[in-house]
Design a protein around this motif. Sequence first.
Motif, mmCIF file in Angstrom:
data_model
loop_
_atom_site.group_PDB
_atom_site.id
_atom_site.type_symbol
_atom_site.label_atom_id
_atom_site.label_comp_id
_atom_site.label_asym_id
_atom_site.label_seq_id
_atom_site.Cartn_x
_atom_site.Cartn_y
_atom_site.Cartn_z
ATOM 1 N N PRO A 1 0.524 -1.201 0.094
ATOM 2 C CA PRO A 1 0.056 0.025 -0.045
ATOM 3 C C PRO A 1 0.875 1.225 -0.159
ATOM 4 C CG PRO A 1 -0.779 -1.640 1.395
ATOM 5 C CD PRO A 1 0.574 -1.976 1.004
ATOM 6 N N THR A 2 1.947 1.250 0.715
ATOM 7 C CA THR A 2 2.846 2.379 0.758
ATOM 8 C C THR A 2 3.398 2.675 -0.517
ATOM 9 O OG1 THR A 2 3.351 1.848 2.962
ATOM 10 C CG2 THR A 2 4.756 3.406 1.844
ATOM 11 N N LEU A 3 3.696 1.792 -1.389
ATOM 12 C CA LEU A 3 4.263 2.057 -2.748
ATOM 13 C C LEU A 3 3.017 2.619 -3.591
ATOM 14 C CD1 LEU A 3 6.736 1.706 -4.633
ATOM 15 C CD2 LEU A 3 6.000 -0.764 -4.931
ATOM 16 N N LEU A 4 1.901 1.772 -3.585
ATOM 17 C CA LEU A 4 0.802 2.448 -4.381
ATOM 18 C C LEU A 4 0.535 3.748 -3.980
ATOM 19 C CD1 LEU A 4 -1.496 -0.711 -4.099
ATOM 20 C CD2 LEU A 4 -0.507 0.034 -5.991
ATOM 21 N N LEU A 5 0.845 4.315 -3.003
ATOM 22 C CA LEU A 5 0.434 5.633 -2.331
ATOM 23 C C LEU A 5 1.410 6.588 -3.193
ATOM 24 C CD1 LEU A 5 -0.606 7.828 -0.666
ATOM 25 C CD2 LEU A 5 0.976 7.083 1.180
ATOM 26 N N TYR A 6 2.659 5.955 -3.099
ATOM 27 C CA TYR A 6 3.628 6.700 -3.798
ATOM 28 C C TYR A 6 3.557 6.927 -5.402
ATOM 29 C CZ TYR A 6 8.251 8.194 -5.774
ATOM 30 O OH TYR A 6 9.569 8.587 -6.645
ATOM 31 N N PHE A 7 3.051 5.909 -5.867
ATOM 32 C CA PHE A 7 2.741 5.888 -7.442
ATOM 33 C C PHE A 7 1.534 6.844 -7.647
ATOM 34 C CE2 PHE A 7 4.533 1.221 -7.925
ATOM 35 C CZ PHE A 7 5.728 1.792 -8.189
ATOM 36 N N ALA A 8 0.555 6.708 -6.803
ATOM 37 C CA ALA A 8 -0.523 7.436 -7.070
ATOM 38 C C ALA A 8 -0.249 8.943 -7.035
ATOM 39 C CB ALA A 8 -1.489 7.620 -5.912
ATOM 40 N N LYS A 9 0.749 9.415 -6.016
ATOM 41 C CA LYS A 9 1.060 10.988 -6.174
ATOM 42 C C LYS A 9 2.099 11.276 -7.021
ATOM 43 C CE LYS A 9 0.288 11.442 -0.966
ATOM 44 N NZ LYS A 9 0.613 11.806 0.265
ATOM 45 N N HIS A 10 2.801 10.532 -7.675
ATOM 46 C CA HIS A 10 4.049 10.989 -8.421
ATOM 47 C C HIS A 10 3.690 10.434 -9.917
ATOM 48 C CE1 HIS A 10 5.950 11.121 -4.522
ATOM 49 N NE2 HIS A 10 6.306 12.157 -4.987
ATOM 50 N N PHE A 11 2.907 9.551 -10.069
ATOM 51 C CA PHE A 11 2.633 8.919 -11.416
ATOM 52 C C PHE A 11 1.210 9.005 -11.857
ATOM 53 C CE2 PHE A 11 6.467 7.020 -9.991
ATOM 54 C CZ PHE A 11 7.315 7.449 -10.901
ATOM 55 N N ASN A 12 0.434 10.008 -11.259
ATOM 56 C CA ASN A 12 -1.061 10.183 -11.565
ATOM 57 C C ASN A 12 -1.771 8.843 -11.682
ATOM 58 O OD1 ASN A 12 -3.411 11.715 -12.247
ATOM 59 N ND2 ASN A 12 -2.651 12.036 -14.360
ATOM 60 N N ALA A 13 -1.608 8.079 -10.805
ATOM 61 C CA ALA A 13 -2.496 6.869 -10.701
ATOM 62 C C ALA A 13 -3.258 6.722 -9.481
ATOM 63 C CB ALA A 13 -1.095 5.779 -10.515
ATOM 64 N N TRP A 14 -3.871 7.907 -9.157
ATOM 65 C CA TRP A 14 -4.704 8.017 -8.142
ATOM 66 C C TRP A 14 -5.794 6.842 -8.383
ATOM 67 C CZ3 TRP A 14 -3.507 11.688 -4.443
ATOM 68 C CH2 TRP A 14 -2.466 12.406 -4.848
ATOM 69 N N HIS A 15 -6.561 6.762 -9.073
ATOM 70 C CA HIS A 15 -7.801 5.950 -9.106
ATOM 71 C C HIS A 15 -7.408 4.615 -9.087
ATOM 72 C CE1 HIS A 15 -10.021 9.906 -10.868
ATOM 73 N NE2 HIS A 15 -10.337 9.483 -9.490
ATOM 74 N N LEU A 16 -6.418 4.222 -9.991
ATOM 75 C CA LEU A 16 -5.958 2.886 -9.937
ATOM 76 C C LEU A 16 -5.424 2.331 -8.501
ATOM 77 C CD1 LEU A 16 -5.118 0.438 -11.417
ATOM 78 C CD2 LEU A 16 -2.922 1.188 -11.947
ATOM 79 N N SER A 17 -4.475 3.183 -7.825
ATOM 80 C CA SER A 17 -4.240 2.996 -6.482
ATOM 81 C C SER A 17 -5.113 2.761 -5.759
ATOM 82 C CB SER A 17 -3.147 4.124 -6.416
ATOM 83 O OG SER A 17 -2.068 4.181 -6.938
ATOM 84 N N ILE A 18 -6.141 3.692 -5.713
ATOM 85 C CA ILE A 18 -7.211 3.555 -4.792
ATOM 86 C C ILE A 18 -7.914 2.209 -5.090
ATOM 87 C CG2 ILE A 18 -9.646 4.503 -4.140
ATOM 88 C CD1 ILE A 18 -8.438 7.113 -4.644
ATOM 89 N N ALA A 19 -8.309 1.793 -6.181
ATOM 90 C CA ALA A 19 -9.052 0.469 -6.444
ATOM 91 C C ALA A 19 -7.958 -0.587 -5.978
ATOM 92 C CB ALA A 19 -9.161 0.434 -7.980
#
Length: 211
Positions: A1-19
């Motif tokens: 989850p921490t890695l997904l949080l990083y991807f969301a913030k830095h690679f515009n992967a918000w909805h994918l990370s949340i899902a």
Amino acid sequence: PTLLLYFAKHFNAWHLSIAMIEARLGRELPLPTDSTLLNLSSLYQELVEHDLHLGICYQQATVADTRTAVVYQQMGLYDKAQLILTGFQKDYESGLIDTDIPAYELNMLQMHWEDCCKHLNQWDLLLEFAKANSRYDLIVQSSWKLGDWTLMYEAFKNFTLQPETPQTRILQSFLALHQKKLTDVNIFCKKAMNVLVNHWNSLPLTPSAAH
């Protein structure tokens, strides 16, 4: 989850990370890990999804007082939420509460108490708390709200600007303006705009409250 949080913030992967984190949460129920809940809550907060964020806080809570305070906050009744949080904190510090409270929940209670104080415009109280806990970020905000420029200047000398935020740069601009350092005002304003534009570009394409 921490890695997904990083991807969301830095690679515009918000909805994918949340899902993906939500799917992980579903697999972990009825006993989700703190890491999953905290990272999902952080993503909701970044996108200004207050109801979803408070819903996660409610789910994380192990104490009835915490859940009640969260509900009051969601309804905008910050004075009632603050009353419950203050009473709970006093009871906990005096040893009247003998149940084990997880560290993350104690931290969450403090964050919600600070949020209540801000909404209720109780900056004197926040400043007193910030000084007692060496919270330079909160000292800067409180001294700005109270017009204490000397304290604000001293706090900035001890305040580590990590991560850099638009709010910090804007507050530096106000301080420079008060000190009549017009060149610095221009520099700080430009830095604030750069941070804001970068953050805007990192948000999802679908408009939301965060925009």
